[in-house]
Design an enzyme around this catalytic site. Structure first.
Site, short mmCIF file in Angstrom:
data_model
loop_
_atom_site.label_atom_id
_atom_site.label_comp_id
_atom_site.label_asym_id
_atom_site.label_seq_id
_atom_site.Cartn_x
_atom_site.Cartn_y
_atom_site.Cartn_z
N ARG A 53 0.96 -1.18 -0.06
CA ARG A 53 -0.16 0.04 -0.04
C ARG A 53 0.91 1.18 0.03
O ARG A 53 0.43 2.40 -0.35
CB ARG A 53 -0.85 0.02 1.32
CG ARG A 53 -1.91 -0.96 1.28
CD ARG A 53 -2.36 -1.09 2.71
NE ARG A 53 -3.24 0.23 3.02
CZ ARG A 53 -2.94 1.02 3.87
NH1 ARG A 53 -1.80 0.82 4.53
NH2 ARG A 53 -3.66 2.16 3.95
N ARG B 246 9.04 6.07 -4.02
CA ARG B 246 9.16 7.37 -4.97
C ARG B 246 10.72 7.55 -4.74
O ARG B 246 11.33 7.75 -3.72
CB ARG B 246 8.50 8.47 -4.74
CG ARG B 246 6.90 8.19 -5.08
CD ARG B 246 6.10 9.52 -5.18
NE ARG B 246 6.17 9.94 -3.79
CZ ARG B 246 5.16 9.98 -2.65
NH1 ARG B 246 4.02 9.43 -3.18
NH2 ARG B 246 5.10 10.54 -1.59
N ARG C 204 -7.13 -5.80 15.44
CA ARG C 204 -6.16 -4.51 16.16
C ARG C 204 -7.06 -3.55 16.46
O ARG C 204 -7.96 -3.12 15.57
CB ARG C 204 -4.97 -4.22 15.33
CG ARG C 204 -3.84 -5.24 14.95
CD ARG C 204 -3.17 -5.56 16.28
NE ARG C 204 -2.30 -4.62 17.04
CZ ARG C 204 -1.60 -4.93 18.00
NH1 ARG C 204 -1.66 -5.96 18.82
NH2 ARG C 204 -0.68 -3.99 18.51
N ARG D 11 1.67 7.34 16.17
CA ARG D 11 1.62 8.84 15.37
C ARG D 11 0.77 9.72 16.70
O ARG D 11 0.34 9.42 17.27
CB ARG D 11 1.06 8.92 14.14
CG ARG D 11 -0.30 8.08 14.13
CD ARG D 11 -0.85 7.91 12.64
NE ARG D 11 -2.01 7.24 12.75
CZ ARG D 11 -2.64 6.80 11.60
NH1 ARG D 11 -2.17 7.00 10.47
NH2 ARG D 11 -3.96 6.44 11.66
N ASP E 32 -8.79 2.00 2.48
CA ASP E 32 -8.32 3.41 2.77
C ASP E 32 -9.74 4.14 2.39
O ASP E 32 -10.58 3.41 1.61
CB ASP E 32 -7.49 3.78 1.99
CG ASP E 32 -6.07 3.48 2.51
OD1 ASP E 32 -5.71 3.55 3.52
OD2 ASP E 32 -5.08 3.25 1.72
#
Length: 270
Positions: free
Chosen positions: A64, A68, A142, A173, A254
């Site tokens: 996913r 780059r 999860r 995060r 997503d």
């Protein structure tokens, strides 16, 4: 120091690893970005997120992530990126405008056996195994917990989301909510810290799921995928119930993929 150098280093590390058909996430990640980037940016974060060694996770999860060789730190490759103005709550409120809505009720107690009396179809977006009373066994998930606080600063981290990839940092995060709308939002659900702050942050912790917690992410290893297929076969016996979303279809979606799936579902039903 340059894309050419980076590409050469990664190619040499991939060659050294001698991986042809990746059998797990670690092998797939090394095949994509080499061992150095894998160990610095992927391994710790992924094992925090999933509570498992990368060798125990399926290879497709890491696919996913875009790879780059340009100086572009955007997560996605999409030309257009954004969220609904005002957030998803505003979007949902408008979608449900004029429609009777009930919350804080138990579907399985109040409606599981009676919804057919008032509706032709049921769109179910909860866990598919729960819908069938776990009769074939429980799927693994999860979960995520958030610690939200106010900070007495106009700008805590300069970005909506910053990921923490090191294994020893307990959270995955930090979200600073105002940056989702270019600094216009403050937020109001403060659970710790000063009662009034100039910005609101949430630390996100990945955790093991049990029945007392909300499921967030399906664990798509072989064992769970096989069990889901059995529930899928069971669900196909009732054409009046549509199972959707991450929980209903046991897929790591997503938001853009969820919307595509919804539109395809509408086409099929109409």
């Amino acid at each position: 120091k340059s894309p050419i150098e980076a590409k050469k280093i990664i190619e040499s590390q991939v060659k050294e690893a001698n991986i042809t058909e990746p059998s797990n996430l670690e092998e797939q990640a090394i095949l994509l970005v080499g061992r150095t980037v894998y160990e610095k940016l992927v391994k710790g974060y992924t094992e925090k997120q999933w509570g498992r060694d990368c060798k125990e996770l399926p290879a497709f999860i890491i696919k996913r992530l875009p790879v780059r060789f340009v100086y572009d730190n955007n997560y996605f490759n999409d030309k257009y990126q954004g969220i609904p103005i005002g957030g998803y709550n505003v979007l949902i409120d408008k979608l449900l405008e004029g429609i009777e809505t009930k919350t804080n009720c138990d579907f399985f107690v109040e409606y599981k056996d009676s919804w057919r009396e008032v509706a032709n179809h049921l769109v179910y977006t909860g866990p598919i195994d729960e819908y069938f009373g776990y009769q074939l066994g429980k799927l693994d998930w999860r979960t995520v917990t958030f610690k939200t606080r106010g900070e007495n600063t106009p700008n805590y981290q300069g970005n909506a989301v910053v990921n923490y990839t090191h294994r020893d940092i307990p959270y995955t995060r930090i979200i600073e909510h105002k940056h989702f709308e270019q600094g216009k939002q403050l937020g109001n659900e403060i659970t710790e810290g000063p009662s009034i702050g100039k910005t609101i942050i949430s630390k996100e912790y990945s955790d093991k799921w049990d029945a007392s917690k909300e499921p967030y992410y399906p664990i798509n290893n072989d064992k769970n995928n096989e069990l889901y297929q059995k529930y899928l076969e069971l669900s196909q016996k009732d054409s009046k119930v549509i199972f959707g979303g991450r929980l209903g279809q046991y897929k790591y979606y997503d938001m853009d993929k969820v919307i595509i799936e919804v539109l395809n579902c509408i086409k099929n039903e109409l």
